[in-house]
Write an enzyme that holds these catalytic residues in place. Sequence first.
Site, PDB file in Angstrom:
ATOM      1  N   ASP A   8       0.854  -1.173   0.000  1.00 25.61           N
ATOM      2  CA  ASP A   8       0.000   0.000   0.000  1.00 25.61           C
ATOM      3  C   ASP A   8       0.905   1.243   0.000  1.00 25.61           C
ATOM      4  OD1 ASP A   8      -2.390   1.653   0.613  1.00 25.61           O
ATOM      5  OD2 ASP A   8      -1.471   1.813   2.601  1.00 25.61           O
ATOM      6  N   LYS A 155      -8.261  -5.423  -3.119  1.00 25.14           N
ATOM      7  CA  LYS A 155      -6.851  -5.509  -3.491  1.00 25.14           C
ATOM      8  C   LYS A 155      -6.403  -6.973  -3.548  1.00 25.14           C
ATOM      9  CE  LYS A 155      -5.277  -1.088  -1.496  1.00 25.14           C
ATOM     10  NZ  LYS A 155      -4.305  -0.465  -0.560  1.00 25.14           N
ATOM     11  N   ASP A 178      -1.594  -0.869   5.887  1.00 24.09           N
ATOM     12  CA  ASP A 178      -1.896  -0.260   7.183  1.00 24.09           C
ATOM     13  C   ASP A 178      -3.379  -0.084   7.471  1.00 24.09           C
ATOM     14  OD1 ASP A 178      -2.253   1.953   5.269  1.00 24.09           O
ATOM     15  OD2 ASP A 178      -2.379   3.200   7.054  1.00 24.09           O
TER      16      ASP A 178
END
Length: 226
Positions: A8, A155, A178
Site C-alpha cells: 500500500d 486488493k 496499514d
Amino acid sequence: MPRAFITDIDGTLTDDRRRLSTEVVDEMRKLLDNDIPIILASGNTLCFLDAFSHMIGTDGTIIAENGGVYRLGYLGKKQISGNQELCLAAYQKVVDELQPKGDDLRLFSNRYRDSDIAFSRDAPTETVKEILKDMPVVVIDTGFAIHLQVPGITKGAVFEKLTEQMGLAPGDFLVAGDSINDVSMLKLGGISIAPANASPEAKLAADHVMEKSYGEGTAEALRKYF
C-alpha cells in the site's frame, strides 16, 4: 526470503501528513536493483500510481482504486472492474442526505477514476453505511478518504490475478499495508507486515506488526525480510 514485494502507499510508505518516506524509497530501490518485483496497491487513481511508479522505479505493475483498476507493467492493458455509475448514485444519495446539514463530502480525483468513488471524511463512516444500507455498495474508510465500491472488488482479489500473470504466487510476496482495505492482501502473503500506525484490522491480519510507524516501519520490514 520473499521473492517479491507488494505494498500500500498512504500510511504505509508515507507519514501521517502523506509525505513520502525517503528511507523506505531507498530500501525499495535496493530491491529493484536486485531485480525483485514490486507491486504498488492503493485506493488512489491509476494516473497517480503511474507517476509514483516512475519516480520509485518499478515496472508499472499496479493495483488502483482498491482493486477496481489494475495493470501488469506499463505496457499492459488497463483492466477495470466495478460499476462507477452505481457508486455515483450512492454518493448522490449521501450528498442529498448530509449536505443540507453542512457536510462537505468533496469528491477526490473523480475525473480520473474508473471504478470507485472517493470523497472527504466529513461524516462518520457508520452514518454513510446507514444511508446506503439498501444499496449494493461497500463503504470503505481508509483513514484518508471514504470509498464507495461494488461488492467483490478488493486488493487481494487482484493481487491473486497479477501474481499468476507474473509467474509467481501470493506466498512469494512480502505484503505491507496499514488499513482495512489492505486486509485482503495481507491475508494472502507469504509474510505480511503492518507498520505500528496500522488500523486494528490490518494489525490482526498481518503476521508481524513493526515497532516503527508509517514508511519507517515498512523500511524496517524490508531490511529484516530481504
